[in-house]
Scaffold this motif. Structure first.
Motif, PDB file in Angstrom:
ATOM      1  N   ALA A 167     -30.206 -76.769 -12.451  1.00 55.70           N
ATOM      2  CA  ALA A 167     -31.312 -76.748 -13.323  1.00 55.70           C
ATOM      3  C   ALA A 167     -31.999 -75.354 -12.923  1.00 55.70           C
ATOM      4  N   VAL A 168     -31.710 -74.724 -11.975  1.00 57.42           N
ATOM      5  CA  VAL A 168     -32.561 -73.458 -11.253  1.00 57.42           C
ATOM      6  C   VAL A 168     -31.695 -72.482 -11.326  1.00 57.42           C
ATOM      7  N   VAL A 169     -30.567 -72.358 -10.724  1.00 54.02           N
ATOM      8  CA  VAL A 169     -29.484 -71.141 -10.455  1.00 54.02           C
ATOM      9  C   VAL A 169     -28.705 -70.957 -11.705  1.00 54.02           C
ATOM     10  N   VAL A 170     -28.139 -71.927 -12.284  1.00 57.59           N
ATOM     11  CA  VAL A 170     -27.220 -71.719 -13.449  1.00 57.59           C
ATOM     12  C   VAL A 170     -27.837 -71.430 -14.587  1.00 57.59           C
ATOM     13  N   PRO A 171     -28.807 -72.104 -15.247  1.00 55.46           N
ATOM     14  CA  PRO A 171     -29.332 -71.632 -16.485  1.00 55.46           C
ATOM     15  C   PRO A 171     -29.542 -70.108 -16.793  1.00 55.46           C
ATOM     16  N   PRO A 172     -30.246 -69.440 -16.116  1.00 55.25           N
ATOM     17  CA  PRO A 172     -30.368 -68.135 -16.583  1.00 55.25           C
ATOM     18  C   PRO A 172     -29.065 -67.380 -16.931  1.00 55.25           C
ATOM     19  N   TYR A 173     -27.869 -67.702 -16.283  1.00 60.26           N
ATOM     20  CA  TYR A 173     -26.566 -66.958 -16.500  1.00 60.26           C
ATOM     21  C   TYR A 173     -25.821 -67.712 -17.504  1.00 60.26           C
ATOM     22  N   VAL A 174     -26.015 -68.878 -17.978  1.00 62.32           N
ATOM     23  CA  VAL A 174     -25.677 -69.480 -19.093  1.00 62.32           C
ATOM     24  C   VAL A 174     -26.254 -69.044 -20.200  1.00 62.32           C
TER      25      VAL A 174
END
Length: 185
Positions: A167-174
């Motif tokens: 919810a915090v780390v992965v979304p910006p990269y996706v």
């Protein structure tokens, strides 16, 4: 000025994560003010730092940089809301006692800001460096050290870490990946 407090706390989180979370807890800053006067201006600065690429690559089209500025702002802004939704939905069962939504919002604001800091460093580099690409792992470590800040129970650590990761780390990269698929570079 709240932006300076926000940046100070982020630097402290980078240098000493446990002490940083303790100081953030002691500060007791209002999460809404932290969002409006801390995270959003910082994300705007990070987004505008995309224009530094003109120094290293003067042949790059300005329209491409403008697209990247917008994408950079959107990915961090949307990440905040994705994380808020996920924490509200899944986190209440993993704490010792009552879940403080103010602390959840503050935690997400600092986590998103730390990821934006990684993006800022990446924007300032003339080439992609392996060290910069590994920084999100350190951000994940910093967020893990926030267990006590959010009062996570021992049995809920795994759930908390999965929620934090996805919810915090992965979304910006996706989000960045999908925009890169859609828009030509």
């Amino acid at each position: 000025m709240l932006l300076l407090y926000y940046l100070r706390d982020m630097i402290q989180l980078v240098l000493a994560p446990v002490k940083g979370w303790e100081d953030i807890s002691a500060d007791g800053l209002d999460a809404r003010q932290l969002l409006v006067k801390g995270l959003i201006p910082f994300v705007a600065i990070v987004s505008l730092s995309v224009f530094v690429r003109l120094i290293y690559n003067p042949d790059i089209a300005v329209i491409v940089l403008i697209q990247q500025v917008v994408i950079s702002f959107i990915k961090y802004f949307v990440t905040y809301f994705i994380a808020t939704f996920a924490f509200t939905l899944y986190l209440p069962g993993v704490t010792d006692g009552e879940l403080s939504m103010t602390k959840c919002h503050t935690f997400i604001i600092y986590g998103t800001g730390l990821l934006a800091l990684c993006g800022f460093i990446q924007n300032l580099m003339p080439v992609d460096m392996a060290l910069v690409l590994v920084l999100p792992i350190y951000v994940f470590y910093i967020l893990w050290r926030g267990l006590r800040y959010l009062n996570i129970s021992f049995n809920g650590i795994g759930t908390f870490m999965l929620i934090t990761l996805f919810a915090v780390v992965v979304p910006p990269y996706v989000i960045q990946y999908f925009f890169n698929l859609i828009l030509p570079s």
